[in-house]
Design a protein around this motif. Structure first.
Motif, short mmCIF file in Angstrom:
data_model
loop_
_atom_site.label_atom_id
_atom_site.label_comp_id
_atom_site.label_asym_id
_atom_site.label_seq_id
_atom_site.Cartn_x
_atom_site.Cartn_y
_atom_site.Cartn_z
N CYS A 11 -47.44 -32.79 -0.28
CA CYS A 11 -47.74 -33.21 -1.65
C CYS A 11 -48.86 -34.25 -1.67
O CYS A 11 -49.32 -34.69 -0.62
CB CYS A 11 -46.48 -33.78 -2.31
N SER A 12 -49.24 -34.65 -2.87
CA SER A 12 -50.26 -35.68 -3.02
C SER A 12 -49.69 -37.04 -2.65
O SER A 12 -48.47 -37.23 -2.60
CB SER A 12 -50.75 -35.70 -4.47
N THR A 13 -50.57 -38.00 -2.44
CA THR A 13 -50.10 -39.37 -2.17
C THR A 13 -49.35 -39.91 -3.38
O THR A 13 -48.36 -40.62 -3.22
CB THR A 13 -51.26 -40.31 -1.80
N GLU A 14 -49.82 -39.56 -4.58
CA GLU A 14 -49.11 -40.01 -5.79
C GLU A 14 -47.68 -39.52 -5.80
O GLU A 14 -46.76 -40.28 -6.09
CB GLU A 14 -49.84 -39.54 -7.05
N ARG A 15 -47.49 -38.24 -5.47
CA ARG A 15 -46.13 -37.67 -5.46
C ARG A 15 -45.30 -38.29 -4.34
O ARG A 15 -44.12 -38.58 -4.53
CB ARG A 15 -46.21 -36.15 -5.30
N ALA A 16 -45.89 -38.54 -3.19
CA ALA A 16 -45.16 -39.15 -2.07
C ALA A 16 -44.66 -40.54 -2.46
O ALA A 16 -43.51 -40.90 -2.20
CB ALA A 16 -46.05 -39.23 -0.83
N LEU A 17 -45.52 -41.31 -3.11
CA LEU A 17 -45.10 -42.64 -3.56
C LEU A 17 -43.98 -42.55 -4.58
O LEU A 17 -43.03 -43.35 -4.55
CB LEU A 17 -46.30 -43.41 -4.12
N GLU A 18 -44.08 -41.58 -5.46
CA GLU A 18 -43.03 -41.35 -6.47
C GLU A 18 -41.69 -41.03 -5.78
O GLU A 18 -40.66 -41.58 -6.14
CB GLU A 18 -43.46 -40.17 -7.34
N ILE A 19 -41.73 -40.17 -4.77
CA ILE A 19 -40.51 -39.83 -4.00
C ILE A 19 -39.91 -41.07 -3.37
O ILE A 19 -38.68 -41.24 -3.34
CB ILE A 19 -40.84 -38.76 -2.93
N LEU A 20 -40.76 -41.99 -2.93
CA LEU A 20 -40.28 -43.22 -2.28
C LEU A 20 -39.94 -44.33 -3.26
O LEU A 20 -39.48 -45.39 -2.87
CB LEU A 20 -41.35 -43.72 -1.28
N GLY A 21 -40.17 -44.07 -4.55
CA GLY A 21 -39.83 -45.06 -5.58
C GLY A 21 -40.91 -46.08 -5.85
O GLY A 21 -40.64 -47.16 -6.37
N PHE A 22 -42.16 -45.78 -5.48
CA PHE A 22 -43.28 -46.68 -5.72
C PHE A 22 -44.18 -46.12 -6.81
O PHE A 22 -44.20 -44.93 -7.04
CB PHE A 22 -44.11 -46.87 -4.45
N GLU A 23 -44.95 -47.01 -7.43
CA GLU A 23 -45.94 -46.58 -8.40
C GLU A 23 -47.30 -46.53 -7.75
O GLU A 23 -47.64 -47.39 -6.93
CB GLU A 23 -45.99 -47.56 -9.58
N PHE A 24 -48.09 -45.52 -8.10
CA PHE A 24 -49.45 -45.39 -7.59
C PHE A 24 -50.35 -46.39 -8.29
O PHE A 24 -50.30 -46.56 -9.50
CB PHE A 24 -49.95 -43.97 -7.84
#
Length: 152
Positions: free
Chosen positions: A138-151
């Motif tokens: 996935c994109s880095t944005e989606r990866a951060l979302e999965i981890l609970g972070f905001e891009f």
């Protein structure tokens, strides 16, 4: 062993682009030690040559301004500085997907620069993340979302 986590920006157009048309316009990287602590940063803009005027799409996507690349050094100079910054210690290049690696190879070829074999020892962070999280790449944005972070 150190890790070089790198991200490139390149010329791009809304209607799709082949790596062979694109030119790197920024190399950003963080150097991490064995314990994944940051020990250095590298960030340089590069003046594109083949198509020196950035597209509106590229400026919006990357937030890189035309005047910034107009005053930047060429690829050969910045790439040499990047490799000198990495230094002589053993390292692994880490990028989100293989795009950055392929773009560097293309730019080295275009500029008649031998591609350093040390860069071929590569870790694809997107594939590593997908395997660890048992998800599709996935994109880095989606990866951060999965981890609970905001891009940002």
């Amino acid at each position: 062993m150190i890790y070089i986590v790198a991200d490139l920006e390149a010329t791009c157009w809304e209607d799709g682009t082949e790596v062979s048309r694109m030119e790197t316009i920024e190399i950003g990287a963080v150097k991490l030690d064995d314990d994944v602590n940051p020990i250095g940063e590298f960030d340089r803009l590069i003046r594109p040559v083949r198509e020196p005027v950035l597209s509106d799409f590229c400026r919006k996507l990357t937030t890189i301004r035309q005047e910034d690349v107009d005053g930047a050094a060429g690829f050969e100079s910045v790439f040499r500085d990047f490799m000198n910054w990495i230094g002589d210690d053993a390292f692994k290049l880490c990028t989100w997907s293989t795009y950055d690696l392929e773009q560097l190879k293309e730019d080295c070829s275009r500029n008649s620069i031998p591609f350093p074999s040390t860069l071929s020892s590569h870790i694809d962070l997107r594939q590593l993340f997908a395997a660890k999280e048992e998800t599709k790449p996935c994109s880095t944005e989606r990866a951060l979302e999965i981890l609970g972070f905001e891009f940002e």
